[in-house]
Design a protein around this motif. Structure first.
Motif, PDB file in Angstrom:
ATOM      1  N   GLY A   1       0.799  -1.221   0.000  1.00  0.00           N
ATOM      2  CA  GLY A   1       0.000   0.000   0.000  1.00  0.00           C
ATOM      3  C   GLY A   1       0.830   1.269   0.000  1.00  0.00           C
ATOM      4  N   ASN A   2       2.113   1.148  -0.269  1.00  0.00           N
ATOM      5  CA  ASN A   2       2.989   2.314  -0.199  1.00  0.00           C
ATOM      6  C   ASN A   2       2.568   3.432  -1.152  1.00  0.00           C
ATOM      7  OD1 ASN A   2       5.184   3.447   1.203  1.00  0.00           O
ATOM      8  ND2 ASN A   2       6.491   3.155  -0.586  1.00  0.00           N
TER       9      ASN A   2
ATOM     10  N   THR B   1       1.896   8.902  -1.821  1.00  0.00           N
ATOM     11  CA  THR B   1       1.700   9.791  -2.970  1.00  0.00           C
ATOM     12  C   THR B   1       0.212  10.038  -3.188  1.00  0.00           C
ATOM     13  OG1 THR B   1       1.595   7.957  -4.545  1.00  0.00           O
ATOM     14  CG2 THR B   1       3.767   8.899  -4.133  1.00  0.00           C
ATOM     15  N   SER B   2      -0.061  11.019  -4.021  1.00  0.00           N
ATOM     16  CA  SER B   2      -1.450  11.297  -4.379  1.00  0.00           C
ATOM     17  C   SER B   2      -1.618  11.131  -5.874  1.00  0.00           C
ATOM     18  CB  SER B   2      -1.834  12.722  -4.008  1.00  0.00           C
ATOM     19  OG  SER B   2      -3.128  13.030  -4.511  1.00  0.00           O
ATOM     20  N   PRO B   3      -2.712  10.495  -6.256  1.00  0.00           N
ATOM     21  CA  PRO B   3      -3.010  10.469  -7.690  1.00  0.00           C
ATOM     22  C   PRO B   3      -3.546  11.829  -8.113  1.00  0.00           C
ATOM     23  CG  PRO B   3      -4.831   9.540  -6.472  1.00  0.00           C
ATOM     24  CD  PRO B   3      -3.744   9.819  -5.468  1.00  0.00           C
ATOM     25  N   VAL B   4      -3.542  12.047  -9.403  1.00  0.00           N
ATOM     26  CA  VAL B   4      -4.236  13.202  -9.966  1.00  0.00           C
ATOM     27  C   VAL B   4      -5.708  12.816 -10.089  1.00  0.00           C
ATOM     28  CG1 VAL B   4      -4.512  14.579 -12.065  1.00  0.00           C
ATOM     29  CG2 VAL B   4      -2.218  14.068 -11.199  1.00  0.00           C
ATOM     30  N   PHE B   5      -6.588  13.698  -9.670  1.00  0.00           N
ATOM     31  CA  PHE B   5      -8.032  13.495  -9.782  1.00  0.00           C
ATOM     32  C   PHE B   5      -8.538  14.326 -10.950  1.00  0.00           C
ATOM     33  CE2 PHE B   5      -7.261  12.072  -5.570  1.00  0.00           C
ATOM     34  CZ  PHE B   5      -8.340  11.333  -5.136  1.00  0.00           C
ATOM     35  N   THR B   6      -9.047  13.667 -11.979  1.00  0.00           N
ATOM     36  CA  THR B   6      -9.631  14.386 -13.114  1.00  0.00           C
ATOM     37  C   THR B   6     -11.041  14.841 -12.747  1.00  0.00           C
ATOM     38  OG1 THR B   6     -10.644  12.420 -14.090  1.00  0.00           O
ATOM     39  CG2 THR B   6      -8.347  12.919 -14.749  1.00  0.00           C
ATOM     40  N   ASP B   7     -11.599  15.710 -13.545  1.00  0.00           N
ATOM     41  CA  ASP B   7     -12.984  16.144 -13.315  1.00  0.00           C
ATOM     42  C   ASP B   7     -13.936  14.954 -13.343  1.00  0.00           C
ATOM     43  OD1 ASP B   7     -12.188  18.788 -13.075  1.00  0.00           O
ATOM     44  OD2 ASP B   7     -12.658  19.293 -15.157  1.00  0.00           O
TER      45      ASP B   7
ATOM     46  N   SER C   1      -3.692  15.387   1.815  1.00  0.00           N
ATOM     47  CA  SER C   1      -2.731  14.755   2.710  1.00  0.00           C
ATOM     48  C   SER C   1      -2.524  13.298   2.321  1.00  0.00           C
ATOM     49  CB  SER C   1      -3.235  14.834   4.153  1.00  0.00           C
ATOM     50  OG  SER C   1      -4.461  14.148   4.283  1.00  0.00           O
ATOM     51  N   THR C   2      -1.469  12.737   2.870  1.00  0.00           N
ATOM     52  CA  THR C   2      -1.223  11.315   2.733  1.00  0.00           C
ATOM     53  C   THR C   2      -1.145  10.738   4.131  1.00  0.00           C
ATOM     54  OG1 THR C   2       1.150  11.744   2.594  1.00  0.00           O
ATOM     55  CG2 THR C   2      -0.001  11.406   0.515  1.00  0.00           C
ATOM     56  N   PRO C   3      -1.486   9.505   4.338  1.00  0.00           N
ATOM     57  CA  PRO C   3      -1.965   8.557   3.343  1.00  0.00           C
ATOM     58  C   PRO C   3      -3.311   8.978   2.760  1.00  0.00           C
ATOM     59  CG  PRO C   3      -2.176   7.634   5.544  1.00  0.00           C
ATOM     60  CD  PRO C   3      -1.459   8.949   5.693  1.00  0.00           C
TER      61      PRO C   3
ATOM     62  N   GLU D   1      11.225   7.053 -10.741  1.00  0.00           N
ATOM     63  CA  GLU D   1      10.748   7.542  -9.441  1.00  0.00           C
ATOM     64  C   GLU D   1       9.886   6.493  -8.747  1.00  0.00           C
ATOM     65  OE1 GLU D   1      11.613  10.174  -7.562  1.00  0.00           O
ATOM     66  OE2 GLU D   1      13.086  10.549  -9.135  1.00  0.00           O
ATOM     67  N   ASN D   2       9.088   5.771  -9.516  1.00  0.00           N
ATOM     68  CA  ASN D   2       8.217   4.755  -8.926  1.00  0.00           C
ATOM     69  C   ASN D   2       8.989   3.578  -8.350  1.00  0.00           C
ATOM     70  OD1 ASN D   2       5.855   6.173  -9.262  1.00  0.00           O
ATOM     71  ND2 ASN D   2       5.335   5.203 -11.206  1.00  0.00           N
ATOM     72  N   THR D   3      10.256   3.410  -8.746  1.00  0.00           N
ATOM     73  CA  THR D   3      11.067   2.362  -8.119  1.00  0.00           C
ATOM     74  C   THR D   3      11.302   2.666  -6.649  1.00  0.00           C
ATOM     75  OG1 THR D   3      13.220   3.348  -8.697  1.00  0.00           O
ATOM     76  CG2 THR D   3      12.276   1.752 -10.264  1.00  0.00           C
ATOM     77  N   ARG D   4      11.176   3.922  -6.262  1.00  0.00           N
ATOM     78  CA  ARG D   4      11.346   4.326  -4.862  1.00  0.00           C
ATOM     79  C   ARG D   4      10.084   4.058  -4.040  1.00  0.00           C
ATOM     80  NH1 ARG D   4      14.891   9.607  -4.136  1.00  0.00           N
ATOM     81  NH2 ARG D   4      16.160   9.521  -6.013  1.00  0.00           N
ATOM     82  N   ILE D   5       8.946   3.949  -4.708  1.00  0.00           N
ATOM     83  CA  ILE D   5       7.647   3.847  -4.041  1.00  0.00           C
ATOM     84  C   ILE D   5       7.122   2.420  -4.050  1.00  0.00           C
ATOM     85  CG2 ILE D   5       5.229   4.589  -4.161  1.00  0.00           C
ATOM     86  CD1 ILE D   5       6.367   7.172  -5.562  1.00  0.00           C
ATOM     87  N   CYS D   6       7.224   1.777  -5.195  1.00  0.00           N
ATOM     88  CA  CYS D   6       6.558   0.491  -5.410  1.00  0.00           C
ATOM     89  C   CYS D   6       7.572  -0.647  -5.529  1.00  0.00           C
ATOM     90  CB  CYS D   6       5.714   0.577  -6.681  1.00  0.00           C
ATOM     91  SG  CYS D   6       4.856  -0.952  -7.093  1.00  0.00           S
TER      92      CYS D   6
END
Length: 154
Positions: free
Chosen positions: A47-48, A53-59, A93-95, A135-140
């Motif tokens: 669940g990292n 991180t935050s996703p982008v939320f589209t309309d 905020s995160t999480p 960058e995602n190698t640092r997260i996932c």
């Protein structure tokens, strides 16, 4: 266990070499390894991505989620989102607000498009998102494993 900073530097050098690969070869390798790694991966044990991180939320995402929560889109924005420097809506905020203690997402079936597509390692034109993938190698951990396996085949 490898030092994360050293691993990241090694991956930076490797990604610089990947830029010279044919896009189709790169896409096929990522897609194959994505399928392999995610057959073995249970994201609920980590669940990292949702914790850091935050996703982008589209309309469209905002409208769909607000409808499910039975609130107005403006209320969803006021409660949970803000516009970032790129003029995208992201979480305050995160999480993630919608992440439970058990790593389950309370809006999983209507989650934002960015969440559905994460970690973006099985899409076309991987060449264009190599910096994001690095960058995602640092997260996932799954992305890191995909890259480690990629080093053996490409």
């Amino acid at each position: 266990m490898k030092d994360p900073k050293k691993t990241f530097r090694e991956n930076q050098a490797y990604f610089a070499k990947l830029k010279n690969k044919k896009p189709k070869v790169l896409d096929e390798a990522f897609e194959t390894l994505h399928e392999e790694v995610f057959e073995e991966t249970d994201c609920l044990t980590c669940g990292n991505c949702c914790k850091t991180t935050s996703p982008v939320f589209t309309d469209i995402d905002i409208d769909r989620i607000a409808k499910r929560l039975r609130i107005r889109p403006g209320e969803l924005i006021t409660r949970h989102l803000h516009m970032d420097a790129d003029q995208d809506y992201v979480l305050n905020s995160t999480p993630c607000t919608f992440l439970g203690a058990d790593n389950y997402c309370s809006i999983y079936d209507i989650r934002p498009k960015a969440c559905r597509e994460y970690p973006h390692t099985n899409r076309k034109n991987m060449l264009s998102i190599l910096p994001l993938t690095l960058e995602n190698t640092r997260i996932c951990p799954a992305v890191l494993e995909i890259v480690e396996r990629m080093k053996k085949v490409l």
